[in-house]
Design an enzyme around this catalytic site. Structure first.
Site, short mmCIF file in Angstrom:
data_model
loop_
_atom_site.label_atom_id
_atom_site.label_comp_id
_atom_site.label_asym_id
_atom_site.label_seq_id
_atom_site.Cartn_x
_atom_site.Cartn_y
_atom_site.Cartn_z
N GLU A 125 0.83 -1.22 0.00
CA GLU A 125 0.00 0.00 0.00
C GLU A 125 0.86 1.27 0.00
OE1 GLU A 125 -2.74 -0.58 3.31
OE2 GLU A 125 -4.07 -1.74 2.02
N ASP A 144 -8.28 -9.09 4.59
CA ASP A 144 -8.01 -7.93 5.44
C ASP A 144 -9.05 -7.79 6.56
OD1 ASP A 144 -7.00 -5.61 6.43
OD2 ASP A 144 -7.70 -4.31 4.81
N GLU A 155 -12.56 -2.06 12.11
CA GLU A 155 -12.56 -1.38 10.81
C GLU A 155 -13.70 -1.86 9.92
OE1 GLU A 155 -8.83 -1.73 8.76
OE2 GLU A 155 -9.62 -0.84 6.92
C1 GCV Z 1 -2.53 0.69 8.36
C2 GCV Z 1 -6.09 -1.98 5.52
C3 GCV Z 1 -6.52 -0.70 6.17
C4 GCV Z 1 -5.37 0.29 6.23
C5 GCV Z 1 -4.21 -0.37 6.98
C6 GCV Z 1 -3.83 -1.64 6.25
C7 GCV Z 1 -2.70 -2.40 6.93
O1 GCV Z 1 -5.81 -1.79 4.18
O2 GCV Z 1 -7.60 -0.16 5.48
O3 GCV Z 1 -5.80 1.45 6.87
O4 GCV Z 1 -3.11 0.50 7.08
O5 GCV Z 1 -4.94 -2.49 6.18
O6 GCV Z 1 -3.00 -3.31 7.66
O7 GCV Z 1 -1.55 -2.07 6.71
#
Ligand code: GCV
Length: 720
Positions: free
Chosen positions: A308, A382, A410
């Protein structure tokens, strides 16, 4: 027997403290026991505390016992220098304390390791007492919390004989906290860490946080977001980090930091962060030495690399092992570790997203240093409300594998919705990977016992912030508690933990326990029912992830919903069998066989692995479309039942927590209805079937739901 405990519970019910309660004290409330007789009983069992040791950790243990026993018994409890001639005592002693000499402990203490404890009823010269014994002072602190838990949960104190030690060595909370004090995916206020005020001012809250963590055995805290800011590695910030480490140390908690892979370039102007470059290696070595000079018990680095948008070794043509090992070499002389995350996937990659981490990491098995642990999210996507277990568990026998769980909700309704997550954690820990034959559970993979690994790590992404009650939803405190308890002992049941937490948090009130424990236990499955049942996944709203968004089809494909649900006129679901993406090939043959066919796949993972015709008749007797609709309705119905059950507790719970939860349940019902209506209307376009009898008709049309917009959802990175 059950009757007896029930009676005991009723007798020991706390003196109902129905004044407003803001939840700040968490499960460490220590309200007086209900009757004078119970308070006297406690005083009789423990008239004074004797603690020969004098370390900062022992002082914390004694202070907690005085606070706890004093509160529960309604009278101060003395601290004595030696076991008294008269009166019962509570002795805290490590193996080398002479005070243990004339007491017969059931076993020697070697078995307990560095953090374990034994709590035992003893007699000495006709005096009765309780001993908390351990090899190290931290065991005495953990034992003190355990003894308090016994009282708080209304267990008898006579004939005590308890021994416990953690299954997993490093039990961390991972805070996704930015230095600006926003918290990625955090929905309980700001970050606890007051960076601007540090190191000079240390809010008492740091210590209360540490107490809560230690009370459930959490011994590590990664302070900063995995989407890392190199600034935290500068001398200015390390001084602040050291101040926090000083507060946490007596509680047995080490600090960890997230290391931004490109830090040598950003902080020192190097022109590369290539892990095989000598200058880069030297820079990290010097940085690590600087950290240990300030923080001698520093835990190590947590790293998100090449994921990411984060920098990483692949930017230089190196692999994850080369990146992790470079940091590991710098940390090894100081006993530090690298926790390297396996949450990697790429937008450009054509491969099914859920296969990518395995493809990258599995071939590297055996190449990581001994002080590296690969941290793997519980499932391959995720933190969805339900996923199958991540295929990497069991697939890297020569590597330390850590489990990453998410406490912050989340994808399960943030701190607005009730979702007690221990059943999810338990489901993951108990899953058999079959890696070394039947019984190769995830718990055994991560505690190292399956393939004799020497380093074991577990992490939970924190749900904690500056909200007065720490977690936003008053009942979400249970997830912090449960995570710690399971990290210490993955064999505990989620049900037992729910009961413990409820007794401790609501002063042993049986009416609350009877209502709340079943609610907690059902809550995760209820969220699954009204949001992503039958193995559906990633059909939430774009970006902030709150509420439904099955229509999301724009932007990065692997962040859309249509990529995952694949609805069409024929049916619904992602075919991951050998006919489809073949994600199944990454699992052991036993799991593959179970999941390869629709008929043998558990319904709760059905649409994860299969594209199922709308009119396919499931083993429930319903066709897919009807079953889907029933599950959404079932989720809504459950929330409505909780509202009613909670209303019946009015007057049994302090007004503040009562009203807060009541309001949140109302909101949860609204949200559940929205999920049900939006998703069913959307999929109905493909199924072309009516809603079955018993499923309520939506109040609006699909367009209405598609136009609903949530603004500034807390924790959303793009809003921060
Ligand atoms: C910290 C998901 C979440 C992100 C998070 C990522 C991760 O994509 O939406 O906010 O980033 O996981 O675990 O690195």
């Amino acid at each position: 027997m059950k009757q007896f405990f029930r009676l005991l519970l009723v007798l020991m019910a706390g003196a109902a403290s129905l004044h407003a309660d803001d939840g700040y004290r968490l499960w460490l409330r220590y309200e007086p026991l209900a009757t004078q007789a119970q308070r006297d009983y406690l005083r009789e069992q423990i008239a004074c505390i004797v603690a020969p040791g004098s370390s900062p950790t022992v002082e914390k243990a004694v202070a907690e016992l005085q606070r706890g026993l004093g509160g529960l018994s309604g009278q101060p409890v003395d601290l004595r220098a030696a076991v008294p001639e008269l009166g019962s005592f509570l002795l805290l002693a490590t193996a080398d304390d002479e005070a243990l000499d004339d007491l017969e402990l059931a076993d020697d203490l070697d078995e307990l390791g560095p953090e374990g404890y034994r709590i035992q009823s003893v007699e000495r010269d006709g005096q009765t007492g309780i001993v908390i014994a351990a090899n190290r002072d931290i065991g005495l602190l953990y034992g003190s919390f355990a003894l308090l838990r016994e009282v708080q949960t209304a267990h008898s104190l006579s004939h005590l004989d308890l021994a416990s030690k953690p299954h997993i060595q490093r039990r961390l909370l991972n805070h996704w906290d930015n230095l600006t004090r926003t918290v990625e995916r955090g929905t309980a206020g700001q970050s606890l860490w007051e960076w601007f005020q540090l190191p000079d001012y240390r809010t008492p809250r740091y210590e209360d946080y540490a107490r809560a963590c230690a009370s459930v055995g959490i011994n590590g805290v990664s302070l900063t977001n995995v989407n890392a800011d190199a600034l935290v590695l500068t001398p200015q910030y390390l001084e602040k980090v050291a101040a926090l480490a000083d507060v946490f140390r007596p509680y047995g908690i080490r600090v960890y930091l997230t290391a931004r892979f490109s830090a040598p370039m950003e902080l020192a102007g190097l022109d590369t962060a290539d892990p095989l470059d000598d200058d880069v290696r030297d820079w990290w070595q010097d940085k690590v030495s600087e950290i240990y000079a300030r923080i001698p018990d520093f835990g190590g680095f947590l790293v998100k690399a090449n994921s990411e948008g984060q920098p990483g070794p692949q930017d230089y043509g190196r692999n994850h092992a080369e990146g992790a090992n470079m940091l590991a070499d710098a940390l090894a002389p100081h006993d530090g570790i690298v926790i390297w995350r396996a949450f990697v996937y790429a937008a450009e990659e054509q491969e099914d997203r859920v296969k990518q981490a395995y493809n990258e990491f599995q071939p590297l098995d055996g190449q990581f240093r001994d002080n590296v642990a690969i941290q793997i999210k519980n499932g391959p996507l995720d933190f969805m409300p339900r996923e199958p277990v991540h295929p990497l568990f069991g697939a890297m026998p020569e590597t330390n594998l850590a489990l990453e769980l998410q406490l912050t909700q989340e994808y399960l309704g943030t701190s607005v919705q009730l979702a007690y997550l221990a059943p999810l954690y338990e489901e993951v820990l108990d899953t058999d990977t079959f890696a070394e034959g039947p019984g190769s559970t995830v718990a055994k993979v991560i505690d190292g016992s399956l393939t004799d690994r020497k380093l074991s790590v577990i992490s939970g992404v924190a749900n904690i912030g500056t909200d007065r009650n720490w977690t936003g939803h008053p009942l979400a405190q249970s997830n912090w508690y449960a995570y710690g308890r399971l990290a210490w002992n993955p064999e505990l049941s989620s049900d037992q933990i729910a009961q413990e937490w409820t007794r401790m948090s609501f002063d042993r009130n049986p009416a609350v326990e009877d209502t709340l424990v079943p609610m907690l236990m059902a809550s995760r499955e209820t969220v699954v029912d009204y949001s992503m049942p039958l193995g559906l996944h990633h059909i939430m709203a774009w970006d902030h992830h709150y509420g439904p968004g099955p229509w999301v089809d724009q932007g990065r494909p692997d962040w859309t919903a249509t990529y995952y649900h694949r609805a069409d006129r024929e049916g619904l679901g992602f075919d991951r069998t050998s006919q489809g993406s073949n994600a199944l090939e990454q699992y052991a043959p036993e799991l593959r066989q179970r999941w390869e066919r629709i008929e043998t796949t558990p319904l709760n993972l059905l649409l994860w692995f299969h594209h199922v015709p709308w009119d396919y008749r499931l083993r429930t007797g319903n066709i897919l479309w009807d079953e889907l609709a029933y599950r959404y309705q079932r989720g809504v119905d459950a929330v409505r039942e909780w509202e009613q059950a909670w209303a019946d507790l009015q007057g049994q719970i302090d007004a503040q927590r009562y009203a807060h939860v009541a309001a949140l349940l109302k909101r949860q019902e609204k949200d559940a209805v929205q999920w049900r209506d939006a998703v069913l209307l959307y999929f109905q376009q493909f199924s072309q079937r009516p809603l079955p009898a018993g499923v309520e008709a939506p109040a609006h049309d699909l367009e209405y739901y598609q136009n609903l917009q949530e603004h500034y959802v807390p924790g959303t990175p793009s809003h921060q």
